[in-house]
Design an enzyme around this catalytic site. Structure first.
Site, PDB file in Angstrom:
ATOM      1  N   CYS A   2       0.759  -1.228   0.007  1.00  0.00           N
ATOM      2  CA  CYS A   2       0.027  -0.067  -0.036  1.00  0.00           C
ATOM      3  C   CYS A   2       0.770   1.116   0.019  1.00  0.00           C
ATOM      4  CB  CYS A   2      -0.876   0.036   1.231  1.00  0.00           C
ATOM      5  SG  CYS A   2      -1.657  -1.595   1.474  1.00  0.00           S
ATOM      6  N   ARG A  27       1.227   1.578  -5.925  1.00  0.00           N
ATOM      7  CA  ARG A  27       1.601   0.492  -4.868  1.00  0.00           C
ATOM      8  C   ARG A  27       0.305  -0.029  -4.667  1.00  0.00           C
ATOM      9  NH1 ARG A  27       6.405   1.616  -2.237  1.00  0.00           N
ATOM     10  NH2 ARG A  27       5.641   0.421  -0.581  1.00  0.00           N
ATOM     11  N   TRP A  75      -3.439  -1.820  -1.398  1.00  0.00           N
ATOM     12  CA  TRP A  75      -3.431  -3.267  -2.052  1.00  0.00           C
ATOM     13  C   TRP A  75      -3.736  -4.333  -0.996  1.00  0.00           C
ATOM     14  CZ3 TRP A  75      -1.026  -8.109  -1.461  1.00  0.00           C
ATOM     15  CH2 TRP A  75      -1.151  -8.917  -2.761  1.00  0.00           C
ATOM     16  N   ASN A 101       1.018   0.268   6.008  1.00  0.00           N
ATOM     17  CA  ASN A 101       1.535  -0.621   4.958  1.00  0.00           C
ATOM     18  C   ASN A 101       2.166  -1.791   5.432  1.00  0.00           C
ATOM     19  OD1 ASN A 101       2.645  -1.850   2.283  1.00  0.00           O
ATOM     20  ND2 ASN A 101       4.354  -0.316   2.477  1.00  0.00           N
ATOM     21  N   GLY A 102       1.951  -3.049   5.166  1.00  0.00           N
ATOM     22  CA  GLY A 102       2.726  -4.086   5.868  1.00  0.00           C
ATOM     23  C   GLY A 102       1.598  -5.003   6.486  1.00  0.00           C
ATOM     24  N   GLU A 489      10.158 -13.096 -20.118  1.00  0.00           N
ATOM     25  CA  GLU A 489       9.989 -11.621 -19.519  1.00  0.00           C
ATOM     26  C   GLU A 489       8.869 -11.260 -20.474  1.00  0.00           C
ATOM     27  OE1 GLU A 489       9.686  -7.866 -17.958  1.00  0.00           O
ATOM     28  OE2 GLU A 489      10.327 -10.059 -17.118  1.00  0.00           O
ATOM     29  N   LYS A 493       5.174  -9.978 -19.362  1.00  0.00           N
ATOM     30  CA  LYS A 493       4.485  -8.676 -19.535  1.00  0.00           C
ATOM     31  C   LYS A 493       2.902  -8.932 -19.963  1.00  0.00           C
ATOM     32  CE  LYS A 493       6.704  -6.438 -17.726  1.00  0.00           C
ATOM     33  NZ  LYS A 493       7.821  -7.360 -17.213  1.00  0.00           N
ATOM     34  N   GLU A 496       0.426  -9.797 -17.246  1.00  0.00           N
ATOM     35  CA  GLU A 496       0.394  -8.798 -16.175  1.00  0.00           C
ATOM     36  C   GLU A 496      -0.592  -7.821 -16.728  1.00  0.00           C
ATOM     37  OE1 GLU A 496       4.327  -8.151 -13.707  1.00  0.00           O
ATOM     38  OE2 GLU A 496       4.451  -7.304 -16.007  1.00  0.00           O
ATOM     39  N   HIS A 512       8.675 -31.051 -25.731  1.00  0.00           N
ATOM     40  CA  HIS A 512       8.713 -31.984 -24.216  1.00  0.00           C
ATOM     41  C   HIS A 512       7.407 -31.366 -23.697  1.00  0.00           C
ATOM     42  CE1 HIS A 512      12.625 -33.467 -24.405  1.00  0.00           C
ATOM     43  NE2 HIS A 512      13.149 -32.475 -24.894  1.00  0.00           N
ATOM     44  N   LYS A 611       2.916  -2.370  -7.408  1.00  0.00           N
ATOM     45  CA  LYS A 611       4.375  -2.219  -8.071  1.00  0.00           C
ATOM     46  C   LYS A 611       5.402  -2.767  -7.153  1.00  0.00           C
ATOM     47  CE  LYS A 611       7.415  -0.468 -10.864  1.00  0.00           C
ATOM     48  NZ  LYS A 611       7.469  -1.181 -12.128  1.00  0.00           N
TER      49      LYS A 611
END
Length: 616
Positions: A2, A27, A75, A101-102, A489, A493, A496, A512, A611
């Site tokens: 957050c 965040r 968040w 936050n936490g 990567e 992307k 996400e 495979h 983020k």
């Protein structure tokens, strides 16, 4: 994850808080809220589900006066995203308001104890337990707010960055930190709080970064902030200057931060290499390698710990270090490393990679490795963040603030630092020939201009290609060697920001299992540049086409063979094989971006993500 922001001073707090929340919204954006000690109504808390814009609508017409306040963008961890669980939370007495936050790990035990004493709870959050505990101690022990905060925090297990205000004391904010970032901004007769410096930079360039167990006592009528720890021992902090400007945290005419940050990469890599890559002297200079030469060149092995995009950069770093330095490298997910009882000692070097410098799992991995005697090298973007302060040495990537949740320029910045690190160590160890070293230095220096050329040439083409593939529900991404992590990567992307399922594989692994998925509905992105494995990649593409798969190929400029086989292709400027990821990743970033935009997705703030992952 957050975002928290606070203000006390001479101006109206509400505009400062709202602007700060917008800059911290990357965040978390499940809900938002603000607490103000208003001029006429006392303590007022306004909060709602949704984004900061929803909070602005909710507060329209309400009393938002006052020169002290705290605010939060969430968040969700404990409790679903709704108005009740949104921050700030108020104590049962109505006296205190808190933002946090936490994660408070022992919140359930504390909550049961408080409920037995008659305290009633309104929300499902761990944060409300914290404010109720502080208020309970304050009233039962008849102590001031600072003392009650200190006593409560000594009972708490977990991570927190918090700020708390008391309706009867409109001249004070108390803030504290443990394992979650918190910055105090010091202005002219006013003070600011933020999860990072972005809400503060408009008003002052003077900040203090809190350390674990620090408590900041911010009084309106003081010319300084008092810092103590949970044991009430006074702490002295150095005031630091922010190296950040407003243009870096604004869109600058781009529709989204993500697109801006993709196009910033050429300049960012120039900034990353400035003062480190000297083409005239054919040299790479990293102060960390100079200052800690013995530890780095004599390492038994390197262990790279990271999460997400940073982990993909680490996979490229492994190949660079092993190829040039001849030192074995392991790449570990930080979240797994910390629980795997790793065998490490003082002959090992642990490289911790994190854009924010606050990634909880990576920070915990660093602390574990330190206890086992390893030498720690950090690669981060955020100056003053927790990981750089916890490591023995390291290098900042210097790409500027990255606001879009899906990382772009931080990835190429991390790969650039890993390239410079491998070259500097290889030179010091004598494991690279001078001719090869000088060629690499010159070509690395040329990468920003080639990135700019690539962006100019491929942007519109990728925009058009993206429109074709918005139908897809699945993608495969394939690459080999240095470009296998690029495939990973690229798939990340797309997942996400477009919510399309995508998987990255080494191209040879397609046979495979994944080849069973390929049909005329399956787009396959292949990074098929002309390198040592080119012919084998050609065979992989032919296998895809034989099963009617749609091939989007990333190819070298002079390649005719793959272009003829592919349904769509994007050409890269020529470069050395080990530097190809710095170019090949850009078309994949753009493709993910334009597909997401075509599907109407929120590119900068994709659902369920934040983020900076400051909780496990």
């Amino acid at each position: 994850m957050c975002g928290i922001v606070g203000y006390i001073g001479k101006r109206q707090a509400y505009p400062v808080l709202i602007k700060g929340l917008k800059r911290l919204e990357y965040r978390g954006y499940d809900s938002a809220g603000v607490a103000l000690i208003t001029e006429s109504s006392g303590l007022q808390v306004y909060k709602t589900k949704g984004k900061v814009a929803d909070l602005e609508k909710y507060t329209d017409g309400k009393d938002v006066t006052g020169t002290i306040g705290i605010a939060h963008t969430r968040w969700a961890t404990h409790g679903e995203p709704n108005s009740t669980n949104a921050h700030p939370h108020i104590s049962a007495s109505g006296q205190l308001a808190i933002i946090h936050n936490g994660i408070i790990e022992n919140y359930a035990v504390l909550k049961d104890q408080l409920m037995e004493k008659g305290v009633e709870f309104r929300s499902d959050t761990d944060t409300e337990v914290l404010v109720q505990l502080i208020d309970y101690i304050r009233t039962k022990k008849n102590v001031d707010l600072l003392t009650s905060v200190r006593m409560a925090l000594r009972m708490v297990i977990g991570a927190y960055a918090l700020a708390i205000i008391d309706k009867d004391n409109p001249d004070q904010i108390i803030a504290a930190r443990q394992s979650s970032p918190l910055v105090v901004g010091i202005g002219d007769g006013e003070f600011f709080l933020g999860s990072d410096a972005s809400p503060i930079v408009e008003y002052t360039d003077k900040v203090v970064y809190l350390d674990d167990q620090d408590i900041a006592v911010i009084n309106r009528n003081s010319d300084h902030v008092e810092f103590v720890n949970v044991n009430n021992e006074k702490i002295d902090h150095e005031i630091k200057k922010i190296n950040l400007n407003l243009s870096q945290i604004e869109k600058g005419g781009y529709p989204h931060f993500m697109l801006k940050e993709i196009f910033e990469q050429p300049q960012c890599l120039m900034d990353c290499m400035r003062g480190r890559v000297n083409v005239d002297l054919n040299n790479v200079v990293l102060s960390a390698v100079i200052d800690y030469r013995k530890e780095l060149i004599n390492a038994r092995r390197f262990i790279i710990v990271a999460c997400g995009t940073s982990w993909h950069a680490g996979l490229i770093g492994k190949q660079l270090i092993e190829n040039f330095c001849q030192i074995p490298v392991e790449v570990e997910y930080a979240s797994e490393f910390r629980y795997s009882n790793p065998v490490i000692d003082n002959r090992d070097v642990v490289i911790a990679i994190s854009q924010s410098g606050e990634t909880a799992d990576t920070l915990a991995a660093v602390e574990l490795a330190k206890k086992r005697g390893a030498f720690i090298f950090g690669i981060c973007n955020a100056i003053g963040s927790s990981i750089p302060r916890a490591t023995n040495t390291g290098s900042y990537i210097h790409v500027g603030p990255e606001i879009g949740v899906a990382s772009t320029k931080a990835f190429t910045g991390q790969v650039t630092v890993l390239t410079m690190l491998s070259l500097a160590i290889a030179k010091a160890r004598g494991t690279i020939e001078n001719h090869e070293y000088e060629t690499l230095v010159r070509e690395l220096n040329a990468i920003p201009e080639k990135q700019k050329q690539l962006l100019d040439e491929c942007n519109e083409k990728i925009h058009e290609i993206a429109k074709i593939f918005t139908y897809a529900r699945n993608f495969l991404y394939l690459g080999r060697g240095y470009n296998y992590p690029v495939a990973l990567e690229g798939a990340l992307k797309l997942k996400e920001i477009s919510y399309i399922h995508a998987e990255g594989y080494p191209a040879a692994e397609m046979k495979h299992g994944p080849i069973a998925l390929i049909d005329e509905e399956m787009p396959v992105v292949v990074v098929a540049t002309k390198n040592a494995l080119y012919e084998k990649l050609m065979s992989n593409i032919q296998e895809i086409k034989a099963r009617k798969g749609r091939v989007i190929a990333i190819v070298s400029k002079d390649d005719d063979k793959v272009r003829e086989l592919a349904d769509e292709y994007i050409e890269l400027p020529k470069t050395l094989e080990c530097l190809e990821p710095l170019l090949a990743t850009i078309p994949l970033q753009l493709m993910a971006y334009y597909i997401a935009v075509a599907k109407g997705k929120d590119v900068d703030q994709p659902r369920n993500l934040a983020k900076s992952v400051t909780v496990e």
